[in-house]
Design an enzyme around this catalytic site. Structure first.
Site, short mmCIF file in Angstrom:
data_model
loop_
_atom_site.label_atom_id
_atom_site.label_comp_id
_atom_site.label_asym_id
_atom_site.label_seq_id
_atom_site.Cartn_x
_atom_site.Cartn_y
_atom_site.Cartn_z
N LYS A 219 0.97 -1.38 -0.28
CA LYS A 219 -0.13 0.07 0.20
C LYS A 219 0.37 1.03 -0.06
CE LYS A 219 -3.67 -2.66 2.38
NZ LYS A 219 -4.25 -2.18 4.03
N HIS A 220 0.60 2.32 -0.25
CA HIS A 220 0.81 3.63 -0.42
C HIS A 220 1.60 3.86 0.68
CE1 HIS A 220 0.44 4.01 -4.67
NE2 HIS A 220 -1.10 4.20 -4.26
N GLU A 221 2.50 4.74 1.45
CA GLU A 221 2.56 4.67 2.90
C GLU A 221 1.93 5.98 3.10
OE1 GLU A 221 4.73 3.99 5.98
OE2 GLU A 221 6.00 3.32 4.33
N ARG A 230 7.06 3.51 -8.77
CA ARG A 230 6.29 4.21 -9.57
C ARG A 230 7.04 5.21 -10.46
NH1 ARG A 230 0.46 5.20 -8.09
NH2 ARG A 230 -0.04 3.19 -7.18
#
Length: 582
Positions: A219-221, A230
């Site tokens: 997941k995104h931090e 990315r």
């Protein structure tokens, strides 16, 4: 539930109740959050006061127990609970005279190993890879190869074409002459490494967007820290350099090229706002709550700025090395000094706005998440100047309503990770990718020179990142932060991007040890794959009703299946020579 464990707190203290609070190890300078009040034990019946709570298993937790009498701290425990584990925390008095309190954590039922599905998926994909390698070896046997070719009758699809966002091309992308023209004096194919790089970045992006098996590390931090893989912006910049060089070499007018740049940018932004952005399942498109920023919107604007910058300041003879340079070590940089001045001015604007712009109710230069972070002193300051500019210019209803910081830091303010201020650093990252393209052009066919320049740029970016962050997640001058698209995030991402491009370039285009498959195929149809995965995200076969929605294994199966399907679709489109170009 998934990523949770059961904690049963037993209070054997007869005189006072307990306040149980917790703080996540991933929450920097956060306030403790109250989990439960544990009643005192019933001395006459010898029954301890008990309460059951759910605790997070994604990160280590610090548990704090305070007594209800005088709010005295009784004990503090740091522990990383396991998923679906069953634990007991027993609080009792060791000595009546000294009133010494002990807190013992007992494992009633062991947690499951939630990472086994990842290992199983890895083995499955490795098995598929092994089968493909064996099949390739069999194809080297003449009778087998002739039989397969006779059955399949494959058509040659490696002709030189333009892919979206200005992919490198060996043909004149403007001329209608179907005869391939080469940007190298020797006959050669297009650089497959660039499409492979783009496809790899895209497939990782698709997998993460689909959920990444609901594992926290995919997941995104929440705020500062982990760098997501990315690098699509970087390779977009590389493609811009090669594509514009090809168009201008075959005498396309700058006005015509600028028209194509404007049209591509407009289509990308339109796709982001109208097609990808809205959730039509919630009703018709409405301006009242339409999100204006977005991934494709940022890509479109970044493409416009970087491509126009390259078109405006490109110099004849610079890419071929015919221009004299006072410093040979910088001969692929100095001819483009006006571009560097423009980029440095943009970065100066970012620094001034970030650290000097007054934000109501927030300290100047604030880079934190707000909420319960920074000990709860700035709950409504999420993103500092970046968030304030978006809310001021776009309005709170037109930006992202559920930022990643809302889970750990419990923020309530809307914040958009694709906002206005962060776009400046996105342009900077694309420009660094543009520099990689110039290296490929300048040192044409000089593989050692190209790889050495990639390596040096990686080292430079790494040093800048180390200085800006002090090699720390939270304590640097400018932490690595994807939500803010901080300078350190860009330099860190670019450091890894140069190294990754070097490795892929070496394996695919220099030694030809790897064809780039399967990532090469989605790299050739990147806009179609990205748009398609967003539009059809909630449709079968990319998503289906699960038997157990609290299972990492089922989520991982669904997300990997959906991602693999897009690879297969892109391969079939490649075989049919169908490419969606903008």
């Amino acid at each position: 539930r998934m990523d949770q464990a059961l904690l049963l707190v037993r209070n054997e203290l007869p005189a006072q109740g307990l306040r149980l609070a917790a703080r996540s190890g991933s929450c920097h300078q956060c306030l403790y959050q109250l989990l439960a009040f544990v009643p005192p034990s019933n001395g006459s019946l010898r029954e301890p006061g008990t309460v059951a709570v759910m605790v997070d298993t994604q990160h280590p937790l610090t548990l704090l127990l305070n007594g209800s009498v005088g709010d005295r701290e009784l004990c503090k425990i740091q522990y990383h609970f396991g998923e679906f584990g069953n634990y007991s925390l027993v609080v009792k008095t060791l000595s009546t005279s000294t009133k010494t309190v002990s807190c013992d954590l007992v494992i009633n039922e062991g947690p499951i190993n939630s990472y086994l599905p990842i290992l199983f998926a890895f083995l499955v994909y490795m098995g598929i890879l092994a089968i493909l390698i064996v099949g390739r070896l069999f194809m080297k046997i003449d009778p087998v190869r002739n039989w397969v070719y006779k059955k399949l009758n494959p058509r040659e699809t490696d002709r030189l074409i333009n892919s979206e966002l200005g992919s490198p091309n060996t043909t004149d992308s403007v001329s209608s002459d179907p005869t391939p023209r080469l940007w190298s004096t020797a006959s050669r194919q297009r650089l497959r490494s660039l499409d492979t790089f783009r496809g790899l970045s895209l497939i990782i992006m698709v997998f993460v967007n689909y959920g990444g098996g609901k594992y926290w590390f995919f997941k995104h931090e929440s705020w500062n820290g982990k760098v997501q893989l990315r690098r699509f912006v970087f390779i977009m910049g590389t493609s811009i350099s090669l594509s514009l060089s090809s168009m201008l070499r075959w005498e396309s007018s700058k006005r015509k090229v600028l028209g194509k740049i404007l049209w591509r940018s407009f289509l990308l932004i339109l796709l982001g706002i109208i097609v990808v952005n809205p959730n039509y399942c919630l009703g018709p498109l409405s301006w009242d709550n339409l999100r204006i920023p977005g991934v494709l919107q940022r890509l479109g604007f970044t493409y416009l700025v970087v491509a126009a910058l390259e078109l405006l300041f490109t110099r004849t003879g610079a890419e071929s090395g015919t221009l004299e340079s006072p410093c040979p070590a910088l001969q692929d940089i100095l001819p483009y000094w006006p571009q560097w001045i423009f980029i440095l001015m943009l970065e100066l604007i970012w620094l001034c706005l970030t650290f000097l712009l007054p934000v109501p109710g927030c300290p100047r230069g604030y880079l934190g998440p707000g909420g319960i972070g920074d000990f709860g002193n700035y709950p409504n300051c999420t993103g500092g100047a970046a968030g304030y500019i978006d809310r001021l210019l776009l309005g709170e209803k037109h930006i992202y309503q559920h930022p990643s910081s809302s889970v750990i830091y419990q923020t309530t303010m809307p914040y958009d990770p694709e906002g206005i201020l962060g776009t400046i650093n996105t342009i900077f990252m694309a420009f660094l990718g543009l520099q990689a393209g110039k290296i490929i052009l300048f040192y044409k066919d000089q593989h050692k020179q190209i790889m050495s320049r990639f390596f040096m740029w990686s080292i430079v970016m790494g040093i800048i990142s180390a200085v800006l962050t002090k090699c720390s997640k939270e304590e640097g001058f400018i932490p690595v932060n994807k939500n803010l698209w901080s300078i350190s995030y860009v330099t860190t991402m670019s450091c890894f991007a140069f190294i990754l491009l070097l490795l892929i370039y070496y394996l695919v285009d220099v030694k030809r040890l790897w064809s780039g498959a399967p990532f090469f195929y989605p790299g050739m149809n990147s806009i179609l794959v990205y748009t398609g995965h967003e539009v059809f995200e909630n449709y079968f076969p990319f998503k289906w009703k699960m038997q157990d929605s609290q299972s990492h294994a089922e989520h991982l199966t669904q997300n990997l299946t959906a991602t693999t399907l897009w690879v297969i679709i892109s391969y079939l489109l490649y075989r049919k020579r169908i490419f969606w170009k903008i």
